[in-house]
Motif scaffolding. Sequence first.
Motif, PDB file in Angstrom:
ATOM      1  N   LEU A   1       1.575   6.602  12.336  1.00  0.00           N
ATOM      2  CA  LEU A   1       1.249   5.220  11.519  1.00  0.00           C
ATOM      3  C   LEU A   1       0.765   3.986  12.578  1.00  0.00           C
ATOM      4  O   LEU A   1      -0.138   3.452  12.356  1.00  0.00           O
ATOM      5  CB  LEU A   1       2.708   4.672  10.712  1.00  0.00           C
ATOM      6  CG  LEU A   1       2.753   5.471   9.177  1.00  0.00           C
ATOM      7  CD1 LEU A   1       3.879   5.096   8.926  1.00  0.00           C
ATOM      8  CD2 LEU A   1       1.900   5.116   8.253  1.00  0.00           C
TER       9      LEU A   1
ATOM     10  N   ASN B   1      10.398   0.976   8.066  1.00  0.00           N
ATOM     11  CA  ASN B   1       9.893   2.348   8.179  1.00  0.00           C
ATOM     12  C   ASN B   1      10.158   3.164   9.522  1.00  0.00           C
ATOM     13  O   ASN B   1       9.626   4.073   9.435  1.00  0.00           O
ATOM     14  CB  ASN B   1       8.489   2.147   8.000  1.00  0.00           C
ATOM     15  CG  ASN B   1       7.871   1.980   6.632  1.00  0.00           C
ATOM     16  OD1 ASN B   1       6.832   1.084   6.209  1.00  0.00           O
ATOM     17  ND2 ASN B   1       8.522   2.588   5.557  1.00  0.00           N
TER      18      ASN B   1
ATOM     19  N   MET C   1       0.771  -1.155   0.111  1.00  0.00           N
ATOM     20  CA  MET C   1      -0.024   0.002   0.106  1.00  0.00           C
ATOM     21  C   MET C   1       1.019   1.090  -0.061  1.00  0.00           C
ATOM     22  O   MET C   1       1.482   1.543   0.779  1.00  0.00           O
ATOM     23  CB  MET C   1      -0.736   0.148   1.219  1.00  0.00           C
ATOM     24  CG  MET C   1      -1.563  -1.290   1.634  1.00  0.00           C
ATOM     25  SD  MET C   1      -2.576  -1.183   2.845  1.00  0.00           S
ATOM     26  CE  MET C   1      -1.505  -1.215   4.292  1.00  0.00           C
ATOM     27  N   ASP C   2       1.066   1.654  -1.160  1.00  0.00           N
ATOM     28  CA  ASP C   2       2.151   2.815  -1.275  1.00  0.00           C
ATOM     29  C   ASP C   2       1.597   4.057  -1.731  1.00  0.00           C
ATOM     30  O   ASP C   2       0.665   4.064  -2.673  1.00  0.00           O
ATOM     31  CB  ASP C   2       3.388   2.452  -2.157  1.00  0.00           C
ATOM     32  CG  ASP C   2       4.563   3.303  -1.899  1.00  0.00           C
ATOM     33  OD1 ASP C   2       4.533   3.920  -0.896  1.00  0.00           O
ATOM     34  OD2 ASP C   2       5.662   3.342  -2.805  1.00  0.00           O
ATOM     35  N   GLY C   3       2.088   5.286  -1.501  1.00  0.00           N
ATOM     36  CA  GLY C   3       1.684   6.433  -1.959  1.00  0.00           C
ATOM     37  C   GLY C   3       0.813   7.465  -1.053  1.00  0.00           C
ATOM     38  O   GLY C   3       0.266   8.525  -1.711  1.00  0.00           O
ATOM     39  N   ASN C   4       0.653   7.210   0.067  1.00  0.00           N
ATOM     40  CA  ASN C   4      -0.158   8.019   1.058  1.00  0.00           C
ATOM     41  C   ASN C   4       0.493   9.330   1.020  1.00  0.00           C
ATOM     42  O   ASN C   4      -0.190  10.498   1.011  1.00  0.00           O
ATOM     43  CB  ASN C   4      -0.154   7.527   2.401  1.00  0.00           C
ATOM     44  CG  ASN C   4      -1.057   6.064   2.486  1.00  0.00           C
ATOM     45  OD1 ASN C   4      -1.554   5.729   1.701  1.00  0.00           O
ATOM     46  ND2 ASN C   4      -0.822   5.409   3.848  1.00  0.00           N
ATOM     47  N   GLY C   5       1.742   9.473   1.260  1.00  0.00           N
ATOM     48  CA  GLY C   5       2.343  10.798   1.323  1.00  0.00           C
ATOM     49  C   GLY C   5       2.346  11.391   0.025  1.00  0.00           C
ATOM     50  O   GLY C   5       1.977  12.767   0.083  1.00  0.00           O
ATOM     51  N   ARG C   6       2.431  10.993  -1.180  1.00  0.00           N
ATOM     52  CA  ARG C   6       2.366  11.781  -2.330  1.00  0.00           C
ATOM     53  C   ARG C   6       0.731  12.375  -2.595  1.00  0.00           C
ATOM     54  O   ARG C   6       0.448  13.106  -3.179  1.00  0.00           O
ATOM     55  CB  ARG C   6       2.772  10.806  -3.407  1.00  0.00           C
ATOM     56  CG  ARG C   6       4.267  10.973  -3.526  1.00  0.00           C
ATOM     57  CD  ARG C   6       4.971   9.909  -4.573  1.00  0.00           C
ATOM     58  NE  ARG C   6       4.983   8.564  -3.738  1.00  0.00           N
ATOM     59  CZ  ARG C   6       5.064   7.318  -4.426  1.00  0.00           C
ATOM     60  NH1 ARG C   6       5.227   7.265  -5.282  1.00  0.00           N
ATOM     61  NH2 ARG C   6       5.106   6.228  -3.459  1.00  0.00           N
TER      62      ARG C   6
ATOM     63  N   GLU D   1       5.861  10.618  12.398  1.00  0.00           N
ATOM     64  CA  GLU D   1       5.144   9.869  11.368  1.00  0.00           C
ATOM     65  C   GLU D   1       5.057   8.472  11.650  1.00  0.00           C
ATOM     66  O   GLU D   1       4.054   7.830  11.744  1.00  0.00           O
ATOM     67  CB  GLU D   1       5.919   9.891   9.883  1.00  0.00           C
ATOM     68  CG  GLU D   1       5.328   8.917   8.995  1.00  0.00           C
ATOM     69  CD  GLU D   1       5.407   9.434   7.507  1.00  0.00           C
ATOM     70  OE1 GLU D   1       5.515  10.472   7.409  1.00  0.00           O
ATOM     71  OE2 GLU D   1       5.310   8.563   6.569  1.00  0.00           O
TER      72      GLU D   1
ATOM     73  N   ALA E   1       1.511  -3.024   6.218  1.00  0.00           N
ATOM     74  CA  ALA E   1       1.266  -2.072   6.728  1.00  0.00           C
ATOM     75  C   ALA E   1       2.404  -1.067   7.265  1.00  0.00           C
ATOM     76  O   ALA E   1       2.373  -0.050   7.370  1.00  0.00           O
ATOM     77  CB  ALA E   1       0.443  -2.185   7.995  1.00  0.00           C
TER      78      ALA E   1
ATOM     79  N   HIS F   1      -2.305   9.260   5.194  1.00  0.00           N
ATOM     80  CA  HIS F   1      -2.233   7.814   6.207  1.00  0.00           C
ATOM     81  C   HIS F   1      -3.596   7.575   6.635  1.00  0.00           C
ATOM     82  O   HIS F   1      -4.096   6.488   6.721  1.00  0.00           O
ATOM     83  CB  HIS F   1      -1.353   7.631   7.177  1.00  0.00           C
ATOM     84  CG  HIS F   1       0.280   8.112   6.721  1.00  0.00           C
ATOM     85  ND1 HIS F   1       0.664   7.366   5.804  1.00  0.00           N
ATOM     86  CD2 HIS F   1       1.137   8.663   7.265  1.00  0.00           C
ATOM     87  CE1 HIS F   1       1.954   7.553   5.436  1.00  0.00           C
ATOM     88  NE2 HIS F   1       2.229   8.402   6.576  1.00  0.00           N
TER      89      HIS F   1
ATOM     90  N   ARG G   1      11.715   6.547   9.292  1.00  0.00           N
ATOM     91  CA  ARG G   1      10.915   7.663   9.211  1.00  0.00           C
ATOM     92  C   ARG G   1      11.071   8.740  10.373  1.00  0.00           C
ATOM     93  O   ARG G   1      11.210   8.083  11.482  1.00  0.00           O
ATOM     94  CB  ARG G   1       9.483   7.391   8.852  1.00  0.00           C
ATOM     95  CG  ARG G   1       9.570   6.705   7.290  1.00  0.00           C
ATOM     96  CD  ARG G   1       8.048   6.590   7.024  1.00  0.00           C
ATOM     97  NE  ARG G   1       8.114   5.773   5.785  1.00  0.00           N
ATOM     98  CZ  ARG G   1       7.219   5.639   4.771  1.00  0.00           C
ATOM     99  NH1 ARG G   1       6.061   6.245   5.065  1.00  0.00           N
ATOM    100  NH2 ARG G   1       7.408   5.082   3.738  1.00  0.00           N
TER     101      ARG G   1
ATOM    102  N   ARG H   1       1.058  14.852   5.518  1.00  0.00           N
ATOM    103  CA  ARG H   1       1.284  13.559   5.044  1.00  0.00           C
ATOM    104  C   ARG H   1       0.233  12.425   5.980  1.00  0.00           C
ATOM    105  O   ARG H   1      -0.259  11.739   5.621  1.00  0.00           O
ATOM    106  CB  ARG H   1       2.705  12.833   5.422  1.00  0.00           C
ATOM    107  CG  ARG H   1       3.794  13.435   4.329  1.00  0.00           C
ATOM    108  CD  ARG H   1       5.068  12.946   4.949  1.00  0.00           C
ATOM    109  NE  ARG H   1       5.228  11.326   4.582  1.00  0.00           N
ATOM    110  CZ  ARG H   1       5.414  10.738   3.548  1.00  0.00           C
ATOM    111  NH1 ARG H   1       5.640  11.416   2.449  1.00  0.00           N
ATOM    112  NH2 ARG H   1       5.599   9.316   3.644  1.00  0.00           N
TER     113      ARG H   1
END
Length: 246
Positions: free
Chosen positions: A77, A66, A17-22, A73, A61, A35, A69, A31
């Motif tokens: 998460l 991670n 599951m990628d791209g929440n920040g973008r 953040e 997840a 999430h 980070r 950001r």
Amino acid sequence: MSEPQGSSIPRHVAIIMDGNGRWAKSHGLPRTAGHRKGMETVREIVRAASDIGVGYLTLFAFSSENWRRPETEVTDLLGLLKLFIRRDLAELHRDNVRIRVIGDRRNLRGDILPLLLEAEETTRDNTGLTLVIAFNYGARDELVRAVTSLAGEVAAGRLKPDEITSELIDSRLDTVGIPDPDLIIRTSGEERLSNFLLWQAAYSELMFVPDYWPDFDKALFCAALDRFAARERRFGGLSAQAAVGS
Ligand code: IPE
Ligand code: IPE
Ligand code: MG
């Protein structure tokens, strides 16, 4: 929207599951908003997988990397994962979902581990979708733990090196008892595995979709399953057509 049916449905779908920040950045939001929206997508996709009849859904997840980070953040998460379990566990249980957690459980601080264990324990006898939550998970870390356990048995004289088989390694991985993923989807346009299920992905079909995770929905999930159904898997053998022609 048509749901895929029958034997073309993958037994096990795993998702990076990628791209929440973008997604957040593209909406001018912090950001953390990405999430939070991503958590809504989790709910939608778990329900979709359950309705469609997927057997196993693994969601990446939080990776063992991670922790690099910023602390705020990481706290965000972890907070969202805890919130998901607190809020959704009863409903998942009602929907006959069985929860499994993969990843390193050692050295986890705070109330995250008890919550994950409660989720597993509460739902252990359910017979519907198995939702596998990959938390503090890294495939290399998983393999190191498996190898360490086997090496310990060899050193203790309980196992001979030539007794080590692919199945024995499988049995020491966090995913023991879970079939290898048929399909691995990564959102956000990135095309890499980022240390996800490296051993188990040997013959998985890989699918990279451009959408950010918060924009992923049931329709896009069904479209991915349709694309999967059109793929031919050979596992090192020949295609049905080539075999007939030979
Ligand atoms: C995925 O979104 C969420 C996790 C890694 C837990 P990201 O936070 O990686 O979003 P991008 O890649 O920065 O857009
Ligand atoms: C992979 O995404 C981890 C999860 C989705 C939990 P990342 O965003 O951490 O991966 P990289 O750093 O871009 O490879
Ligand atoms: Mg990312």
